[in-house]
Design a protein around this motif. Sequence first.
Motif, PDB file in Angstrom:
ATOM      1  N   PRO A  56      -0.309 -14.183   2.327  1.00 27.29           N
ATOM      2  CA  PRO A  56      -0.515 -15.603   2.016  1.00 27.29           C
ATOM      3  C   PRO A  56      -1.842 -16.137   2.547  1.00 27.29           C
ATOM      4  CG  PRO A  56       1.726 -15.235   2.768  1.00 27.29           C
ATOM      5  CD  PRO A  56       0.975 -13.966   3.034  1.00 27.29           C
ATOM      6  N   VAL A  57      -2.399 -15.455   3.546  1.00 31.43           N
ATOM      7  CA  VAL A  57      -3.672 -15.861   4.135  1.00 31.43           C
ATOM      8  C   VAL A  57      -4.838 -15.122   3.498  1.00 31.43           C
ATOM      9  CG1 VAL A  57      -5.012 -15.917   6.282  1.00 31.43           C
ATOM     10  CG2 VAL A  57      -2.559 -16.411   6.331  1.00 31.43           C
ATOM     11  N   ALA A  58      -4.644 -13.816   3.271  1.00 31.99           N
ATOM     12  CA  ALA A  58      -5.725 -12.989   2.711  1.00 31.99           C
ATOM     13  C   ALA A  58      -5.117 -11.844   1.909  1.00 31.99           C
ATOM     14  CB  ALA A  58      -6.604 -12.439   3.830  1.00 31.99           C
ATOM     15  N   ASN A  59      -5.375 -11.837   0.606  1.00 33.58           N
ATOM     16  CA  ASN A  59      -4.821 -10.777  -0.243  1.00 33.58           C
ATOM     17  C   ASN A  59      -5.821 -10.261  -1.271  1.00 33.58           C
ATOM     18  OD1 ASN A  59      -4.853 -12.953  -1.993  1.00 33.58           O
ATOM     19  ND2 ASN A  59      -2.858 -12.488  -2.893  1.00 33.58           N
ATOM     20  N   THR A  60      -7.106 -10.405  -0.947  1.00 37.31           N
ATOM     21  CA  THR A  60      -8.177  -9.821  -1.755  1.00 37.31           C
ATOM     22  C   THR A  60      -9.135  -9.109  -0.808  1.00 37.31           C
ATOM     23  OG1 THR A  60      -9.642 -11.747  -1.584  1.00 37.31           O
ATOM     24  CG2 THR A  60      -8.036 -11.732  -3.408  1.00 37.31           C
TER      25      THR A  60
END
Length: 216
Positions: A56-60
Amino acid sequence: MNNTKRVQILERLRENNPNPQTELNWSSPFELLIAVLLSAQATDVSVNKTTDKLYPVANTPQSILDLGVDGVKEYIKTIGLFNSKAENVIKTCKILVEQHGGEVPENREALEALPGVGRKTANVVLNTAFGWPTIAVDTHIYRVSNRTKFAMGKTVDDVEAKLLKVVPKEFKLDVHHWLILHGRYTCVARKPRCGSCIIEDLCEYKDFPDKPKKRK
């Protein structure tokens, strides 16, 4: 084991679970890649607890790069080998951004060139994210394949080669999932749960060394 019996086993596994899925949580090839990278010597449950907070914070690739190594460590510190895994995650994200436009390549050679990504991880990503008929062999699949005599081999590479040879095309996409789930919940390491096994009458189990030999 003969091919007729192999097909019967696969048909039963398919009937019991027509659409098998990985137990890792993911919604993009990149999320799957990172989850599988983190899963080495860790359970899917522990990885999911971590990625449920991380994604939810960083997924790329770029957003994880922005976290930095220390930032990634904060999210994955409950997982074994988290220091080296954090380093590999950041290095992998850097390569994805700089060489692949921030996308996960649908290419074995490119995947295996990523830090922390070996043949098994590449097989999982190609199979699960891109629909390739690859077979990722872990200790569960090695154990099931040898115990049942479905596809015997002294190393995980031997077992993979044998499975690719003996599994008919119609089952290749899903066989990795069926075997890993069977090994995780029924044909367990310490004592196989034969009484509750749906392929017990087809199995040719006898005692054998459950752990594959390490690659040279």
